[in-house]
Design a protein around this motif. Structure first.
Motif, PDB file in Angstrom:
ATOM      1  N   ASP A  28       0.834  -1.208   0.000  1.00  0.00           N
ATOM      2  CA  ASP A  28       0.000   0.000   0.000  1.00  0.00           C
ATOM      3  C   ASP A  28       0.869   1.258   0.000  1.00  0.00           C
ATOM      4  O   ASP A  28       0.524   2.256  -0.643  1.00  0.00           O
ATOM      5  N   LEU A  29       1.976   1.202   0.739  1.00  0.00           N
ATOM      6  CA  LEU A  29       2.888   2.348   0.767  1.00  0.00           C
ATOM      7  C   LEU A  29       3.496   2.581  -0.617  1.00  0.00           C
ATOM      8  O   LEU A  29       3.610   3.727  -1.072  1.00  0.00           O
ATOM      9  N   GLU A  30       3.861   1.511  -1.286  1.00  0.00           N
ATOM     10  CA  GLU A  30       4.428   1.646  -2.628  1.00  0.00           C
ATOM     11  C   GLU A  30       3.426   2.263  -3.593  1.00  0.00           C
ATOM     12  O   GLU A  30       3.742   3.187  -4.347  1.00  0.00           O
ATOM     13  N   LYS A  31       2.187   1.770  -3.582  1.00  0.00           N
ATOM     14  CA  LYS A  31       1.163   2.295  -4.484  1.00  0.00           C
ATOM     15  C   LYS A  31       0.892   3.778  -4.219  1.00  0.00           C
ATOM     16  O   LYS A  31       0.771   4.578  -5.152  1.00  0.00           O
ATOM     17  N   ALA A  32       0.787   4.123  -2.959  1.00  0.00           N
ATOM     18  CA  ALA A  32       0.510   5.523  -2.616  1.00  0.00           C
ATOM     19  C   ALA A  32       1.658   6.425  -3.046  1.00  0.00           C
ATOM     20  O   ALA A  32       1.434   7.547  -3.536  1.00  0.00           O
ATOM     21  N   THR A  33       2.893   5.948  -2.886  1.00  0.00           N
ATOM     22  CA  THR A  33       4.054   6.757  -3.263  1.00  0.00           C
ATOM     23  C   THR A  33       4.131   6.920  -4.778  1.00  0.00           C
ATOM     24  O   THR A  33       4.447   8.003  -5.285  1.00  0.00           O
ATOM     25  N   ARG A  34       3.863   5.851  -5.504  1.00  0.00           N
ATOM     26  CA  ARG A  34       3.831   5.946  -6.970  1.00  0.00           C
ATOM     27  C   ARG A  34       2.786   6.978  -7.405  1.00  0.00           C
ATOM     28  O   ARG A  34       3.037   7.792  -8.319  1.00  0.00           O
ATOM     29  N   ASN A  35       1.630   6.960  -6.795  1.00  0.00           N
ATOM     30  CA  ASN A  35       0.573   7.890  -7.149  1.00  0.00           C
ATOM     31  C   ASN A  35       0.995   9.335  -6.887  1.00  0.00           C
ATOM     32  O   ASN A  35       0.770  10.227  -7.716  1.00  0.00           O
ATOM     33  N   PHE A  36       1.619   9.570  -5.756  1.00  0.00           N
ATOM     34  CA  PHE A  36       2.087  10.925  -5.435  1.00  0.00           C
ATOM     35  C   PHE A  36       3.129  11.387  -6.454  1.00  0.00           C
ATOM     36  O   PHE A  36       3.057  12.519  -6.967  1.00  0.00           O
ATOM     37  N   LEU A  37       4.109  10.545  -6.735  1.00  0.00           N
ATOM     38  CA  LEU A  37       5.154  10.924  -7.681  1.00  0.00           C
ATOM     39  C   LEU A  37       4.583  11.193  -9.066  1.00  0.00           C
ATOM     40  O   LEU A  37       5.060  12.081  -9.786  1.00  0.00           O
ATOM     41  N   ALA A  38       3.546  10.428  -9.450  1.00  0.00           N
ATOM     42  CA  ALA A  38       2.930  10.614 -10.756  1.00  0.00           C
ATOM     43  C   ALA A  38       2.241  11.975 -10.852  1.00  0.00           C
ATOM     44  O   ALA A  38       2.418  12.711 -11.833  1.00  0.00           O
ATOM     45  N   TRP A  39       1.469  12.329  -9.825  1.00  0.00           N
ATOM     46  CA  TRP A  39       0.767  13.611  -9.855  1.00  0.00           C
ATOM     47  C   TRP A  39       1.756  14.770  -9.727  1.00  0.00           C
ATOM     48  O   TRP A  39       1.532  15.847 -10.306  1.00  0.00           O
ATOM     49  N   ARG A  40       2.815  14.582  -9.001  1.00  0.00           N
ATOM     50  CA  ARG A  40       3.842  15.637  -8.935  1.00  0.00           C
ATOM     51  C   ARG A  40       4.469  15.846 -10.317  1.00  0.00           C
ATOM     52  O   ARG A  40       4.751  16.977 -10.727  1.00  0.00           O
ATOM     53  N   HIS A  41       4.702  14.738 -11.022  1.00  0.00           N
ATOM     54  CA  HIS A  41       5.259  14.831 -12.369  1.00  0.00           C
ATOM     55  C   HIS A  41       4.304  15.571 -13.305  1.00  0.00           C
ATOM     56  O   HIS A  41       4.732  16.451 -14.080  1.00  0.00           O
ATOM     57  N   VAL A  42       3.015  15.233 -13.241  1.00  0.00           N
ATOM     58  CA  VAL A  42       2.030  15.900 -14.099  1.00  0.00           C
ATOM     59  C   VAL A  42       2.000  17.397 -13.819  1.00  0.00           C
ATOM     60  O   VAL A  42       1.967  18.226 -14.745  1.00  0.00           O
ATOM     61  N   LEU A  43       2.009  17.770 -12.543  1.00  0.00           N
ATOM     62  CA  LEU A  43       1.956  19.189 -12.194  1.00  0.00           C
ATOM     63  C   LEU A  43       3.203  19.914 -12.672  1.00  0.00           C
ATOM     64  O   LEU A  43       3.120  21.052 -13.173  1.00  0.00           O
ATOM     65  N   ARG A  44       4.368  19.280 -12.519  1.00  0.00           N
ATOM     66  CA  ARG A  44       5.614  19.922 -12.958  1.00  0.00           C
ATOM     67  C   ARG A  44       5.665  20.072 -14.479  1.00  0.00           C
ATOM     68  O   ARG A  44       6.329  20.971 -14.987  1.00  0.00           O
TER      69      ARG A  44
ATOM     70  N   SER B  90       2.999  20.602 -16.405  1.00  0.00           N
ATOM     71  CA  SER B  90       1.711  21.158 -16.837  1.00  0.00           C
ATOM     72  C   SER B  90       1.866  22.053 -18.061  1.00  0.00           C
ATOM     73  O   SER B  90       1.026  22.034 -18.979  1.00  0.00           O
ATOM     74  N   ALA B  91       2.934  22.851 -18.108  1.00  0.00           N
ATOM     75  CA  ALA B  91       3.134  23.733 -19.264  1.00  0.00           C
ATOM     76  C   ALA B  91       3.432  22.921 -20.512  1.00  0.00           C
ATOM     77  O   ALA B  91       2.863  23.179 -21.591  1.00  0.00           O
ATOM     78  N   ALA B  92       4.313  21.945 -20.396  1.00  0.00           N
ATOM     79  CA  ALA B  92       4.671  21.127 -21.555  1.00  0.00           C
ATOM     80  C   ALA B  92       3.488  20.308 -22.036  1.00  0.00           C
ATOM     81  O   ALA B  92       3.339  20.063 -23.248  1.00  0.00           O
ATOM     82  N   MET B  93       2.629  19.897 -21.108  1.00  0.00           N
ATOM     83  CA  MET B  93       1.464  19.091 -21.480  1.00  0.00           C
ATOM     84  C   MET B  93       0.282  19.959 -21.892  1.00  0.00           C
ATOM     85  O   MET B  93      -0.760  19.440 -22.281  1.00  0.00           O
ATOM     86  N   GLN B  94       0.451  21.289 -21.811  1.00  0.00           N
ATOM     87  CA  GLN B  94      -0.595  22.242 -22.182  1.00  0.00           C
ATOM     88  C   GLN B  94      -1.922  21.941 -21.475  1.00  0.00           C
ATOM     89  O   GLN B  94      -2.991  21.859 -22.085  1.00  0.00           O
ATOM     90  N   LEU B  95      -1.808  21.781 -20.155  1.00  0.00           N
ATOM     91  CA  LEU B  95      -3.003  21.492 -19.365  1.00  0.00           C
ATOM     92  C   LEU B  95      -3.871  22.728 -19.254  1.00  0.00           C
ATOM     93  O   LEU B  95      -3.385  23.860 -19.173  1.00  0.00           O
ATOM     94  N   SER B  96      -5.167  22.507 -19.220  1.00  0.00           N
ATOM     95  CA  SER B  96      -6.098  23.604 -18.979  1.00  0.00           C
ATOM     96  C   SER B  96      -6.018  24.002 -17.511  1.00  0.00           C
ATOM     97  O   SER B  96      -5.446  23.291 -16.684  1.00  0.00           O
ATOM     98  N   GLY B  97      -6.612  25.144 -17.202  1.00  0.00           N
ATOM     99  CA  GLY B  97      -6.611  25.584 -15.816  1.00  0.00           C
ATOM    100  C   GLY B  97      -7.285  24.587 -14.910  1.00  0.00           C
ATOM    101  O   GLY B  97      -6.835  24.341 -13.766  1.00  0.00           O
ATOM    102  N   GLN B  98      -8.365  23.976 -15.381  1.00  0.00           N
ATOM    103  CA  GLN B  98      -9.076  22.979 -14.572  1.00  0.00           C
ATOM    104  C   GLN B  98      -8.216  21.741 -14.368  1.00  0.00           C
ATOM    105  O   GLN B  98      -8.166  21.185 -13.269  1.00  0.00           O
ATOM    106  N   GLN B  99      -7.518  21.314 -15.418  1.00  0.00           N
ATOM    107  CA  GLN B  99      -6.667  20.128 -15.292  1.00  0.00           C
ATOM    108  C   GLN B  99      -5.482  20.392 -14.377  1.00  0.00           C
ATOM    109  O   GLN B  99      -5.091  19.523 -13.592  1.00  0.00           O
ATOM    110  N   GLU B 100      -4.918  21.579 -14.467  1.00  0.00           N
ATOM    111  CA  GLU B 100      -3.800  21.919 -13.581  1.00  0.00           C
ATOM    112  C   GLU B 100      -4.252  21.943 -12.131  1.00  0.00           C
ATOM    113  O   GLU B 100      -3.543  21.463 -11.242  1.00  0.00           O
TER     114      GLU B 100
END
Length: 560
Positions: free
Chosen positions: A240-256, A258-268
């Motif tokens: 469970d710790l591994e899954k939760a950590t993977r999820n956190f790292l994934a969302w941190r990556h998406v947020l970092r 956001s400009a390259a992925m051209q996310l909308s304001g809602q998605q960001e």
């Protein structure tokens, strides 16, 4: 009003039924049918996968019912400025007799992380027609090497590197013996999650890693084995710790990105919200996972073994680990003279009896080295225990004395707990002396200090008083000699170590005079100081003021 049991809850509406879905979606854009099939209801949907992956959810279709409720409650608000339905209303629309509300939280979290069209913001959730960025996050999470996942956990564990009430130091996620110094103070080693422990297994990765650290150090064998204890993760919770950590790292990556992925304001905003939620989950999973304290135990004369105990309470990893050891008697932050005497006459009795003493440095090293002695937080705990002997009225039977050195026949600088001189300097070379030997030496010293009684002398003219021819009064030689009634002594103190010199005089002379019943004891201190350069104004002012405060009868400077 009818039978309450016949009331239809949002969670009971079968959206996987074609007729029901068609009736509901006729008022919505066509793509909602695909959204229902993908995320909300039916075979292969996200909710069905979540239920299938958990016995707790699957037998009551918990995730599916939650998804239905979100769809029914939030879809009418999708085009409004206030989207979504709050979590508490979702739970109210889902709950049926027999449900465990606590399961709703984790099931909804899994829906949010696994769905393509489910959004959340604060306490509100809704399905939207635009795909969210969850799939991007999931793909990134799945691709992460396990080493990167555990590196994030190591970084979080490193935030616990602080001394506290129970441990003098903390070592987090060491890679091997070179990362753990061989020192005497007790430290907690927080083992990385890659070395997990399975309850009841003496050969778990955590146990083997702890043995390795206790046996080896950088450049040789470890000496201070009793100075290390370990906190390890439960293998049942590391997944469970591994899954939760993977999820956190994934969302941190998406947020970092956001400009390259051209996310909308809602998605960001979604990425930011989901990263915050995932961060909290990792923190919670971390506390839940680190549930075993491992420490060495030993019987005198036998090799050490390892004991692993579960920790079930407390939010702070360090405090709860230390409290568990403290409450079980495996770690002490306070010690006392009686306990020290018990060890000196017990497990250390042979050495103490043969020598009659042991040094403070050796005793402290033994505590840090051998688990058959009590594990103490640091050297200060032992010193405080030694110092407590001065409050022990039965020190002759359950205490000890002190001395500076021993020449093979006599202890120099002997200090008994009853001496008024006070405690000695607690240096490593200080001798902790067996009471019998200390008392025997002190009695011998007192005997040497007592005045000798004159032997019986013959009757001679020198023993007569008065006029020799007038038959004056005669005192016979065998008459008892009157005991002296006055003592006067002068001693010159060492000008460098004046405090120690005065303490010695107080212990060896004043203490014995003070014990005489009815004694009138007066002690004066005479101070004389000269300097060719003369005393400046500052020194004269300070000494004069302090001398007056201390009521010096003579308190003046003068010229020679």
């Amino acid at each position: 009003m009818g039978d309450p049991a016949a009331l239809i809850m949002p969670s009971t509406i079968p959206l996987d039924d074609a007729k029901v879905a068609a009736e509901l979606t006729q008022y919505l854009p066509d793509l909602w049918k695909a959204i229902i099939d993908t995320d909300i209801d039916g075979a292969g949907s996200t909710s069905e996968r979540v239920d299938r992956g958990s016995a707790l959810y699957g037998k009551r279709f918990t995730a599916r019912r939650l998804a239905r409720t979100v769809f029914m409650g939030a879809t009418p608000s999708v085009m409004s400025g206030h989207k979504g339905v709050e979590k508490k209303r979702i739970f109210l629309g889902t709950a049926l007799p027999g449900d465990v509300p606590g399961n709703f939280h984790s099931a909804l979290d899994q829906l949010a992380s696994g769905s393509t069209y489910l959004y959340s913001e604060g306490p509100s959730y809704w399905y939207d027609t635009h795909p969210n960025i969850s799939k991007t996050a999931r793909d990134f999470a799945d691709s992460l090497p396990i080493a990167d996942v555990w590196a994030e956990v190591h970084e979080r564990l490193a935030k616990n590197r602080r001394a506290n009430t129970y441990f003098a130091g903390v070592v987090t996620a060491p890679t091997g013996p070179p990362d753990v110094a061989d020192t005497e103070d007790t430290r907690l080693v927080i083992v990385g999650p890659e070395h997990k422990h399975l309850k009841g297994r003496d050969d778990s990765p955590a146990m083997e890693f702890a043995r390795r650290l206790l046996t080896d150090r950088a450049g040789g064998m470890r000496q201070f084995q009793n100075s290390l204890v370990f906190l390890a993760a439960d293998s049942r919770r590391t997944e469970d710790l591994e899954k939760a950590t993977r999820n956190f790292l994934a969302w941190r990556h998406v947020l970092r990105q956001s400009a390259a992925m051209q996310l909308s304001g809602q998605q960001e905003q979604q990425a930011k919200t989901r990263m915050g939620e995932a961060d909290s989950v990792v923190t919670s999973r971390l506390v839940e996972a680190y549930d075993f304290v491992i420490h060495p135990v030993q019987e005198p004369g036998a090799p050490f073994t390892l004991d692993a105990v579960e920790v079930r309470s407390g939010e702070d990893l360090l405090v709860r680990a230390g409290k568990k050891l403290h409450d079980s008697g495996d770690l002490s932050t306070q010690w006392n003279a009686r306990a020290i005497h018990r060890d000196l006459t017990g497990v250390l009795g042979k050495a103490w009896a043969e020598q009659g003493h042991i040094t403070l440095g050796v005793l402290w090293a033994l505590h840090a080295q051998y688990p058959y002695l009590r594990r103490l937080r640091n050297r200060d705990v032992l010193v405080e225990g030694l110092d407590s002997v001065f409050q022990n009225t039965s020190w002759e039977f359950e205490g000890f004395a002190f001395a500076d050195s021993y020449d093979g026949e006599r202890y120099d600088g002997l200090v008994l707990p009853t001496d008024s001189a006070g405690a000695p300097a607690y240096v490593d070379g200080l001798l902790i002396v067996e009471p019998k030997r200390a008392i025997a030496q002190r009695e011998a010293e007192l005997a040497d200090l007592m005045p000798n009684v004159d032997p019986v002398r013959p009757d001679t003219d020198q023993n007569r008083r008065g006029d020799s021819g007038s038959g004056g009064e005669i005192r016979r030689a065998d008459a008892p000699k009157a005991a002296p009634t006055r003592y006067f002594g002068t001693v010159e103190l060492d000008p460098v170590a004046y405090q120690r010199s005065f303490n010695d005089a107080a212990a060896e002379v004043l203490a014995h005079l003070a014990r005489v019943p009815g004694v009138d004891l007066r002690v004066t201190v005479e101070i004389e100081a000269t300097t060719p350069a003369g005393f400046d104004d500052v020194v004269r002012r300070i000494v004069s003021e302090n001398g007056a405060t201390l009521r010096f009868t003579n308190n003046s400077f003068e010229e020679e």
